[in-house]
Design a protein around this motif. Sequence first.
Motif, short mmCIF file in Angstrom:
data_model
loop_
_atom_site.label_atom_id
_atom_site.label_comp_id
_atom_site.label_asym_id
_atom_site.label_seq_id
_atom_site.Cartn_x
_atom_site.Cartn_y
_atom_site.Cartn_z
N LEU A 30 0.79 -1.07 0.27
CA LEU A 30 -0.05 -0.29 0.02
C LEU A 30 0.76 1.28 -0.18
N TRP A 31 2.47 1.33 0.38
CA TRP A 31 2.36 2.52 0.51
C TRP A 31 4.20 2.68 0.29
N ILE A 32 4.97 0.89 0.07
CA ILE A 32 6.69 1.22 0.24
C ILE A 32 6.43 0.83 -1.41
N LEU A 33 5.62 0.18 -2.03
CA LEU A 33 5.95 -0.15 -3.47
C LEU A 33 5.16 1.23 -4.61
N PRO A 34 4.12 1.73 -4.11
CA PRO A 34 4.51 3.18 -5.02
C PRO A 34 5.13 3.99 -3.82
N ALA A 35 5.58 4.61 -3.19
CA ALA A 35 6.73 5.77 -3.35
C ALA A 35 7.68 4.52 -4.22
N GLY A 36 8.09 3.56 -4.25
CA GLY A 36 9.04 2.92 -5.30
C GLY A 36 8.93 3.31 -6.28
N PHE A 37 7.33 3.40 -6.74
CA PHE A 37 7.74 3.00 -8.25
C PHE A 37 7.58 4.34 -8.38
N PHE A 38 7.45 5.61 -8.09
CA PHE A 38 7.39 6.83 -7.92
C PHE A 38 9.02 6.82 -8.15
N MET A 39 10.21 6.94 -7.83
CA MET A 39 10.30 7.49 -7.71
C MET A 39 11.80 6.94 -8.64
N VAL A 85 22.37 6.98 -7.38
CA VAL A 85 21.40 7.12 -6.15
C VAL A 85 20.17 6.70 -6.18
N LEU A 86 20.06 6.27 -7.83
CA LEU A 86 18.49 6.02 -8.13
C LEU A 86 18.85 4.69 -7.50
N HIS A 87 19.58 3.37 -7.91
CA HIS A 87 20.07 2.45 -7.76
C HIS A 87 19.24 2.40 -6.68
N LYS A 88 19.68 3.42 -4.96
CA LYS A 88 19.78 2.80 -4.51
C LYS A 88 18.37 2.80 -4.01
N PHE A 89 17.54 3.78 -4.25
CA PHE A 89 15.91 3.82 -4.69
C PHE A 89 15.38 2.87 -3.99
N TYR A 90 15.91 1.88 -5.33
CA TYR A 90 15.23 1.16 -6.58
C TYR A 90 14.95 0.17 -5.43
N TYR A 91 16.57 0.16 -4.95
CA TYR A 91 16.71 -1.59 -4.45
C TYR A 91 15.49 -1.45 -2.85
N GLY A 92 15.79 -0.50 -2.62
CA GLY A 92 15.06 0.15 -1.17
C GLY A 92 13.74 -0.10 -0.67
N LEU A 93 13.67 0.79 -1.75
CA LEU A 93 11.79 0.84 -1.98
C LEU A 93 10.94 0.34 -3.18
N PHE A 94 11.51 -0.60 -3.37
CA PHE A 94 10.56 -1.13 -4.83
C PHE A 94 11.49 -2.61 -4.67
N SER A 95 12.76 -3.41 -5.07
CA SER A 95 12.93 -5.06 -5.47
C SER A 95 13.18 -5.30 -3.77
N ILE A 96 13.68 -5.02 -2.94
CA ILE A 96 13.93 -5.60 -2.07
C ILE A 96 12.06 -5.95 -1.14
N PHE A 104 11.66 -8.16 -10.11
CA PHE A 104 11.20 -7.89 -9.38
C PHE A 104 10.86 -6.76 -9.51
N LEU A 105 11.01 -6.24 -11.01
CA LEU A 105 10.54 -4.90 -11.23
C LEU A 105 9.19 -5.02 -11.58
N PHE A 106 9.21 -6.78 -12.25
CA PHE A 106 7.64 -7.60 -12.84
C PHE A 106 7.18 -7.85 -11.24
N VAL A 107 7.52 -8.29 -10.45
CA VAL A 107 6.57 -8.85 -8.99
C VAL A 107 6.53 -7.23 -7.86
N GLY A 108 7.35 -6.96 -8.67
CA GLY A 108 6.97 -5.05 -7.30
C GLY A 108 5.34 -4.42 -8.39
N CYS A 109 5.04 -4.57 -9.55
CA CYS A 109 4.82 -3.52 -10.39
C CYS A 109 3.15 -4.75 -9.94
N PHE A 110 3.13 -6.45 -10.01
CA PHE A 110 2.39 -6.46 -9.75
C PHE A 110 1.16 -6.90 -8.76
N LEU A 111 1.97 -6.65 -7.83
CA LEU A 111 1.74 -5.88 -6.45
C LEU A 111 1.04 -5.06 -5.58
#
Length: 614
Positions: free
Chosen positions: A19-28, A41-52, A109-116
């Motif tokens: 509900l909250w982490i994945l939307p923020a990660g996708f926006f970034m 820096v984008l890599h870190k945001f993506y890993y921390g807010l979306f992939s992981i 995990f881009l596909f997994v996160g978008c699915f969720l």
Amino acid sequence: MHLSGLKNTPYRVFDFICLWILPAGFFMLLCGLFFLPDRSVLHKFYYGLFSIPALIALLLRPRDFKELLREPIFIALILFIAWALTSLIWSPQTEGFLGELKPPLHGLFLFVGCFLLIRHREDLLRPLLFGAAIVALAFTLKDLYLFARGFVPVLRMVGGGAFDNPLLSSHLFGFFCVYWLSLSMTCRRMPLLWLSLPAGAIMFAAMLATGSRTPLVALILAALWISMNCWNRRSLALVSTMVIGGIAIAELLSQMLIERGSSYRFEIWQIALHKIAESPWIGQGFDAPFGVSPDGIGYILEEPHSFALGVLYYVGIIGFLPWVFMQFKGLLTCWQYRVHPLFILASTWLAYGIGAGLTEGGGILSRPKEHWFLLPIPLALIVALSISAKAKRLLTQPVQALDRSAAEDMMIDAQVIEADGLGPKVLQLKDGSFLKLFRRRRFYTSGSYNPYSQRFAANCQRLRELGITTPEVQALYDLHDGSNAVQYHPLSGQTLRHVLASASPAERQEHVRKFGEFMAQLHEQGIYFRSLHLGNVLVLEGGGFGLIDLADMRIYPSSLSLSLRQRNLRHMQRYDEDRAWLFDEHLQALLKGYGMKASKQAVECLQKQIQLTH
């Protein structure tokens, strides 16, 4: 913490991620390159807010991913990644398997996160895309202004933030130009249309300022694709604009576009084809070096400047087949669901990416960067949208435009069922169906992106899939005055409030017990019906309960938290009759019924809430 609290912790973590982490990660991910200092820096945001977070969600609820494993595009992606990693066996240069494993996994995990994200927060996707496009527009406008101030004829624009290359900058300018183009073709609200036209023009101007020609070809393919998907008067206007714009660019900018020649593309491709011929079936290996230096260039190029040639070089024909299948299947899926604006947008992005990839790129599995906007992001959105559409969680019913005369003809001899100071809200039409009107709001609301009529229809559809009886939607309308409406067959029955008013004490107690069980069923299925009260619950003629007035509802990934259950109860306590019957006269019957489907802790929580308000 109670043992039950420990047991519920994974559900709350899963909900928070979706509900909250994945939307923020996708926006970034979408707009971070415009203002972040560099890609790392984008890599870190993506890993921390979306992939992981997507990985954590997968570990918490692995059963929820069965749908993903049945999606053909995702299966093709897994085969493609598996073959690419297998190719490390014969690759001449390998940094280590674990090091090479990370980029493909982050792409997976881009596909997994978008699915969720789309499964549980589909209502937030369009605002997220719009917000990212606004951020991109603001920074592009600033960069375009600075470029114009210091313009010299040989200068090519490079975006600010993490951009360091004109061609790579042009990919994102084109990506968001396609967004505004798609919005201008599908939006029904005039303010959005008048915003999308100049916004698209600004992104197009920035794309031209980079001096890159590849995005122009890609944009033409995207425009032709969206014209076929939305064939109407706007499509004719778009085709006409393309012709006029093409003539203008040929006249005014031909020297800039032609003087750079072929940029050694043909020489690079010829060398790449010779290398591919050395191992056409299995390729040179996922991380094999690719270095060419055409005569006269003076430096080494590390990419074949074509995604297709890159795939053939690294993983051969065997890897090329699933790669091509993903794109073909993606376009075909979106064509089948082209009544939905999100499918139109995702497929237009994919068409743009295919066009841009004809003469650009080469790395097949990379960390998050500009190339992700050409194929991975559109494909991930298509996979997630396709799964939701097949599961009937995504509304794919077309919306019809209803002019003033057609609306008046429909409402002739209609009976007003519900009204307020502004006029009718619910009408019973001559054929017995109901027409529920949602008036245009003067100021911004979430209904600007997700009209309430479409929410009503989508919620009816999703609840029926969960076994809850709801009205059957016939049609959706956009009215001439900016309002929207939904036409549906009403349920046969009476409101629970009406039934309780005419029932004997013993019958009333039994109805309250059954209602408690029904309410617990909703809560355990994660259904948060904000307007839940006895006037919105029908006692059906065949037995059981049904729900009406469903525009204001959300379905959570897990069963409702105790705080949401209490909030739902507080809404019912506002009504004097409901409070008297449920919480004064027949409280034990309500709690007994609720306890048949819910945990003891949930029952105690509701009882505590009732005691606090008495």
